[in-house]
Design a protein around this motif. Structure first.
Motif, short mmCIF file in Angstrom:
data_model
loop_
_atom_site.label_atom_id
_atom_site.label_comp_id
_atom_site.label_asym_id
_atom_site.label_seq_id
_atom_site.Cartn_x
_atom_site.Cartn_y
_atom_site.Cartn_z
N TRP A 135 -15.04 24.60 -5.96
CA TRP A 135 -15.64 23.67 -5.02
C TRP A 135 -15.68 24.21 -3.49
CZ3 TRP A 135 -14.24 20.30 -0.86
CH2 TRP A 135 -15.32 19.59 -0.56
N THR A 136 -14.25 24.41 -3.03
CA THR A 136 -14.17 24.79 -1.68
C THR A 136 -14.99 26.23 -1.19
OG1 THR A 136 -12.15 23.91 -1.55
CG2 THR A 136 -12.60 25.43 -0.02
N ILE A 137 -14.85 27.09 -2.44
CA ILE A 137 -15.54 28.41 -2.09
C ILE A 137 -17.21 28.22 -1.99
CG2 ILE A 137 -16.33 30.35 -3.13
CD1 ILE A 137 -13.46 30.44 -4.21
N GLN A 138 -17.55 27.27 -3.03
CA GLN A 138 -19.17 26.99 -2.81
C GLN A 138 -19.52 26.06 -1.49
OE1 GLN A 138 -19.42 25.22 -6.68
NE2 GLN A 138 -19.90 27.19 -8.02
N THR A 139 -18.83 25.24 -1.19
CA THR A 139 -19.05 24.59 -0.15
C THR A 139 -18.99 25.28 1.17
OG1 THR A 139 -18.09 22.53 -1.21
CG2 THR A 139 -18.28 22.31 1.26
N LEU A 140 -18.00 25.92 1.31
CA LEU A 140 -18.07 26.80 2.30
C LEU A 140 -18.90 28.21 2.25
CD1 LEU A 140 -14.32 26.48 3.31
CD2 LEU A 140 -16.22 25.34 4.35
N GLN A 141 -19.45 28.42 1.14
CA GLN A 141 -20.38 29.63 1.02
C GLN A 141 -19.58 30.89 1.41
OE1 GLN A 141 -23.93 28.97 3.22
NE2 GLN A 141 -24.60 27.15 1.61
N LEU A 142 -18.35 31.19 0.73
CA LEU A 142 -17.57 32.24 1.09
C LEU A 142 -17.82 33.26 -0.04
CD1 LEU A 142 -14.07 30.52 1.20
CD2 LEU A 142 -15.44 31.26 3.05
N PRO A 143 -18.15 34.51 0.58
CA PRO A 143 -18.54 35.66 -0.29
C PRO A 143 -17.38 35.94 -1.21
CG PRO A 143 -17.93 36.50 2.09
CD PRO A 143 -17.83 34.93 2.01
N GLY A 144 -17.74 36.80 -2.12
CA GLY A 144 -16.69 37.33 -3.30
C GLY A 144 -16.82 36.40 -4.64
N SER A 145 -16.03 36.90 -5.38
CA SER A 145 -16.18 36.38 -6.76
C SER A 145 -14.90 35.48 -7.04
CB SER A 145 -16.18 37.26 -7.92
OG SER A 145 -15.27 38.21 -7.94
N PHE A 146 -14.95 34.48 -7.93
CA PHE A 146 -14.08 33.46 -8.10
C PHE A 146 -14.34 33.08 -9.66
CE2 PHE A 146 -11.11 29.73 -8.28
CZ PHE A 146 -10.17 30.46 -7.57
N PRO A 147 -14.18 34.12 -10.74
CA PRO A 147 -14.76 33.56 -12.11
C PRO A 147 -13.94 32.74 -12.58
CG PRO A 147 -13.43 35.55 -11.98
CD PRO A 147 -13.85 35.23 -10.69
N ALA A 148 -14.30 31.98 -13.72
CA ALA A 148 -13.75 31.23 -14.71
C ALA A 148 -12.59 32.09 -15.54
CB ALA A 148 -14.57 30.63 -15.81
#
Length: 152
Positions: A40-53
């Motif tokens: 959620w934090t990554i998506q909210t801040l629109q951070l690049p890079g992957s964070f897979p399931a």
């Protein structure tokens, strides 16, 4: 150069940080919540890079890491020895190295927030420590500086 009681407070503070940050990694159920929060934090801040399931093997590795670091943190909270701080500094520099490597391989930039804390505590736990009695630097293998509290 810092005094041993100050150094022990640093070791204890780094252990509390580890406990708060990693205890959520210790079980599959808590890690699922941590993973959701990080995503959620990554998506909210629109951070690049992957964070897979995570698949079951990834989950196992996260849980092993969380379990070991949680136990290591509790040990340092209860007994913040100079020697433990020195070992912890080495571990932090290793963690930071692998975190930077992961980011260079495409992992999410959110990891660098953790890296900053690893480097901060690694540097603090690497500081020279002054002897409480003579004012001389203490070595981490000295029997007199292992702990301020009596040993069982």
């Amino acid at each position: 150069m810092i005094a041993l009681p100050t150094y022990q407070r640093i070791v204890r503070a780094s252990a509390w940080y580890d406990l708060v940050v990693t205890i959520g990694f210790a079980t599959p159920w808590t890690f699922a919540a941590v993973h959701t929060l990080l995503l959620w934090t990554i998506q909210t801040l629109q951070l690049p890079g992957s964070f897979p399931a995570f698949d079951p093997v990834h989950m196992l590795m996260a849980n092993l890491l969380g379990s070991v670091v949680t136990v290591w943190a509790v040990l340092r909270i209860r007994d913040p020895r100079l020697r433990y701080g020195r070992y912890d500094a080495v571990a932090r520099f290793l963690f930071a190295t692998w975190q930077v490597y992961a980011v260079t391989q495409g992992a999410s930039l959110i990891i660098l927030g953790f890296t900053a804390m690893e480097l901060l505590f690694g540097v603090l736990e690497s500081l020279p420590v002054r002897s409480a009695t003579a004012g001389a630097p203490m070595r981490s293998n000295s029997a007199t500086n292992l702990s301020a509290s009596p040993q069982p």
